[in-house]
Design an enzyme around this catalytic site. Structure first.
Site, PDB file in Angstrom:
ATOM      1  N   SER A 108     -24.195  27.536 -14.513  1.00 52.09           N
ATOM      2  CA  SER A 108     -22.954  27.190 -13.807  1.00 52.09           C
ATOM      3  C   SER A 108     -23.040  25.736 -13.369  1.00 52.09           C
ATOM      4  O   SER A 108     -24.138  25.218 -13.118  1.00 52.09           O
ATOM      5  CB  SER A 108     -22.821  28.086 -12.579  1.00 52.09           C
ATOM      6  OG  SER A 108     -21.911  27.509 -11.658  1.00 52.09           O
ATOM      7  N   SER A 109     -21.899  25.076 -13.257  1.00 44.33           N
ATOM      8  CA  SER A 109     -21.935  23.664 -12.876  1.00 44.33           C
ATOM      9  C   SER A 109     -22.381  23.459 -11.425  1.00 44.33           C
ATOM     10  O   SER A 109     -22.692  22.340 -11.031  1.00 44.33           O
ATOM     11  CB  SER A 109     -20.571  23.010 -13.110  1.00 44.33           C
ATOM     12  OG  SER A 109     -19.578  23.635 -12.341  1.00 44.33           O
ATOM     13  N   CYS A 110     -22.439  24.545 -10.622  1.00 51.86           N
ATOM     14  CA  CYS A 110     -22.873  24.373  -9.228  1.00 51.86           C
ATOM     15  C   CYS A 110     -24.379  24.179  -9.105  1.00 51.86           C
ATOM     16  O   CYS A 110     -24.889  23.962  -8.014  1.00 51.86           O
ATOM     17  CB  CYS A 110     -22.412  25.535  -8.359  1.00 51.86           C
ATOM     18  SG  CYS A 110     -23.239  27.055  -8.750  1.00 51.86           S
ATOM     19  N   TYR A 137     -26.799  31.041  -4.980  1.00 52.33           N
ATOM     20  CA  TYR A 137     -26.371  31.304  -6.358  1.00 52.33           C
ATOM     21  C   TYR A 137     -26.919  30.215  -7.284  1.00 52.33           C
ATOM     22  O   TYR A 137     -27.450  30.502  -8.365  1.00 52.33           O
ATOM     23  CB  TYR A 137     -24.839  31.339  -6.400  1.00 52.33           C
ATOM     24  CG  TYR A 137     -24.234  31.511  -7.767  1.00 52.33           C
ATOM     25  CD1 TYR A 137     -24.243  32.761  -8.385  1.00 52.33           C
ATOM     26  CD2 TYR A 137     -23.627  30.452  -8.440  1.00 52.33           C
ATOM     27  CE1 TYR A 137     -23.672  32.933  -9.643  1.00 52.33           C
ATOM     28  CE2 TYR A 137     -23.059  30.613  -9.687  1.00 52.33           C
ATOM     29  CZ  TYR A 137     -23.083  31.853 -10.279  1.00 52.33           C
ATOM     30  OH  TYR A 137     -22.516  32.024 -11.518  1.00 52.33           O
ATOM     31  N   LYS A 141     -29.501  30.461 -10.545  1.00 53.02           N
ATOM     32  CA  LYS A 141     -29.152  29.967 -11.879  1.00 53.02           C
ATOM     33  C   LYS A 141     -30.151  28.902 -12.360  1.00 53.02           C
ATOM     34  O   LYS A 141     -30.501  28.860 -13.536  1.00 53.02           O
ATOM     35  CB  LYS A 141     -27.722  29.402 -11.871  1.00 53.02           C
ATOM     36  CG  LYS A 141     -26.649  30.483 -11.770  1.00 53.02           C
ATOM     37  CD  LYS A 141     -26.602  31.314 -13.032  1.00 53.02           C
ATOM     38  CE  LYS A 141     -25.521  32.370 -13.014  1.00 53.02           C
ATOM     39  NZ  LYS A 141     -25.564  33.248 -14.198  1.00 53.02           N
ATOM     40  N   HIS A 180     -12.342  33.293  -7.276  1.00 49.17           N
ATOM     41  CA  HIS A 180     -12.281  31.838  -7.354  1.00 49.17           C
ATOM     42  C   HIS A 180     -10.839  31.378  -7.133  1.00 49.17           C
ATOM     43  O   HIS A 180      -9.912  32.176  -7.113  1.00 49.17           O
ATOM     44  CB  HIS A 180     -12.793  31.363  -8.717  1.00 49.17           C
ATOM     45  CG  HIS A 180     -14.257  31.550  -8.886  1.00 49.17           C
ATOM     46  ND1 HIS A 180     -14.780  32.619  -9.569  1.00 49.17           N
ATOM     47  CD2 HIS A 180     -15.316  30.835  -8.439  1.00 49.17           C
ATOM     48  CE1 HIS A 180     -16.100  32.538  -9.552  1.00 49.17           C
ATOM     49  NE2 HIS A 180     -16.459  31.472  -8.862  1.00 49.17           N
TER      50      HIS A 180
END
Ligand code: GFB
Length: 316
Positions: A108-110, A137, A141, A180
Site C-alpha cells: 500500500s502507498s501508506c 497497518y 505491510k 475509505h
C-alpha cells in the site's frame, strides 16, 4: 503462467481479490483456487499449510488483508497490525514451503514516510517517519515486503510486491465508519440526493491530496506482472498508480456532479486529514510497459453504477 496453472487468489471477496479473479477469468485462466473465510481461516497457520499441501497452488495473489479507511485504522490499530502480520506470514511462508512458483504481495502507498518527497519513488521506503493514523497497518505491510525480499534472497523465491495507491471500485466497503473516502462520499452524496438533504459532510479540511486507481486497472497490472515479470526484473517492488492526484475537495465536487446532488458540501475540520499527500512516482511500472487506463470520472461512474445495482436503488 499457462491457462491451466493453479492460481490461488487469497481474499477473493474483497475489492482487490475480486478484481484479480475477474481479470483472470476474463483472460481464460481455468484453475483459479478460492476459499471463503469459513472454509479457510488465513489466521490459522496449520489450516493454511494444509490448504497449500492439498491444492498445490503454483501462483499466489496475496490480496487478503484487514483494510479500512482513516477512522478504522485509528480505532483498531491492534487488529490491523496483528491480522495483517499473521495472514501474510502464514501465506508467504506456506508459499515457500510448498514450492509456489511466483507470489504477488499487495502492499500500500501508506508504507512511505508521511513527508516523503513527491512523487514518491520506491527507494523512499524507510527513509522517514510514518503517518500516525495508519502506522500499524503500514508496519505490517512493510514487514510483508521485507519478508518477500528476504525469502527471495535466502531461498531464491520469486515473490513480487506491488504498492498500489488508494483504490476504489466494485466490491468496495461502503460502510461510513470503516470505509475509505471515495466509497464513503459516493454513498453520502447518493443518500443525500435521495433524501434531499441540504448538505453533505466531508471529513477534514478537503485540502489533502490523494491518487485514486480503479481496481480493475490494478488487477490488470498485477496479472501483467505475474505473467511477464520475475522479482529479478521488478526488484525489489513497484508502485502502481495513475500518476495524477486530486484534492479531496475536488473529489467531493466530482462525486457530487456524478451523483447529481444539488446541496452544499460542509468540511468537518475536527476530523483527521491524515497524510497531506501521497502521490506515487509510477515511472518504474511505465518502464515495465504498463499504464493505468481508466479516468477518475469513468471509474467513479462505473463504481456508482455497480453500487446502485447492488442496492437496487433507482437513480436519484
Ligand atoms: O480514504 P481515507 O480514509 O484514507 O481518507 P487515507 C482520505 C482523506 O479523505 C482523508 C478524507 O483526508 C479523510 O479525512 N475524507 C473526507 C474522508 N471525507 C471522508 C469520509 O467520509 N470517509 C473517509 N474515510 N475519509 C488510508 C489508510 O489512509 O489509505 C490505510 O488509513 C490505507 O492504511 C489507505 O493505506 C489506502 O488515504 O488517509
Amino acid at each position: 503462467m499457462d491457462l491451466q496453472a493453479r492460481i490461488f487468489v487469497a481474499g477473493h471477496r474483497g475489492l482487490v481479490g475480486s478484481a484479480i479473479k475477474r481479470t483472470l477469468e476474463a483472460q481464460g485462466f481455468e484453475r483459479i483456487l478460492v476459499r471463503d473465510r469459513g472454509e479457510l481461516d488465513l489466521l490459522n497457520q496449520e489450516a493454511v499449510a494444509r490448504f497449500f499441501a492439498q491444492e498445490q497452488p503454483e501462483y499466489v495473489f496475496m490480496a487478503a488483508a484487514k483494510v479500512g479507511g482513516i477512522l478504522a485504522n485509528s480505532q483498531y490499530p491492534a487488529d490491523f497490525l496483528y491480522q495483517n502480520l499473521v495472514i501474510q506470514t502464514n501465506v508467504i511462508h506456506a508459499a515457500h514451503l510448498f514450492g509456489v512458483k511466483k507470489l504477488l504481495f499487495l502492499g500500500s502507498s501508506c508504507i512511505y514516510p508521511k513527508f516523503a518527497p513527491q512523487p514518491i519513488r520506491e527507494q523512499y521506503l524507510l527513509s522517514g517517519e510514518l503517518e500516525p493514523t495508519n502506522e500499524p497497518y503500514a508496519l505490517a505491510k512493510i514487514a510483508g515486503i521485507k519478508m518477500c525480499e528476504a525469502y527471495n534472497r535466502q531461498y531464491g523465491s520469486n515473490f513480487l510486491a506491488v504498492m498500489p495507491t488508494n483504490l476504489y471500485g466494485p466490491n468496495d466497503n461502503f460502510d461510513l465508519e470503516s470505509s475509505h473516502v471515495l466509497p464513503a462520499l459516493l454513498r453520502k452524496f447518493h443518500e443525500a440526493a435521495i433524501h434531499k438533504a441540504p448538505s453533505v459532510e466531508v471529513w477534514g479540511t478537503g485540502k489533502p491530496k490523494r491518487e485514486f486507481l480503479y481496481v480493475d486497472d490494478l488487477a490488470d497490472a498485477c496479472v501483467y506482472l505475474m505473467k511477464f515479470f520475475d522479482q529479478r526484473d521488478t526488484a525489489p517492488f513497484v508502485n502502481i498508480g495513475t500518476g495524477e492526484d486530486v484534492e479531496i475537495r475536488e473529489l467531493a465536487s466530482l462525486i457530487k456532479r456524478i451523483v447529481g446532488y444539488q446541496g452544499e458540501i460542509v468540511f468537518r475540520s475536527d476530523k483527521p486529514d491524515g497524510t497531506p499527500r501521497k502521490w506515487l512516482d509510477v515511472s518504474r511500472m511505465a518502464r515495465l510497459g504498463w499504464n493505468a487506463s481508466t479516468t477518475l470520472e469513468a471509474g467513479i461512474q462505473q463504481t456508482y453504477d455497480w453500487y446502485r445495482k447492488q442496492h437496487l436503488i433507482v437513480r436519484p
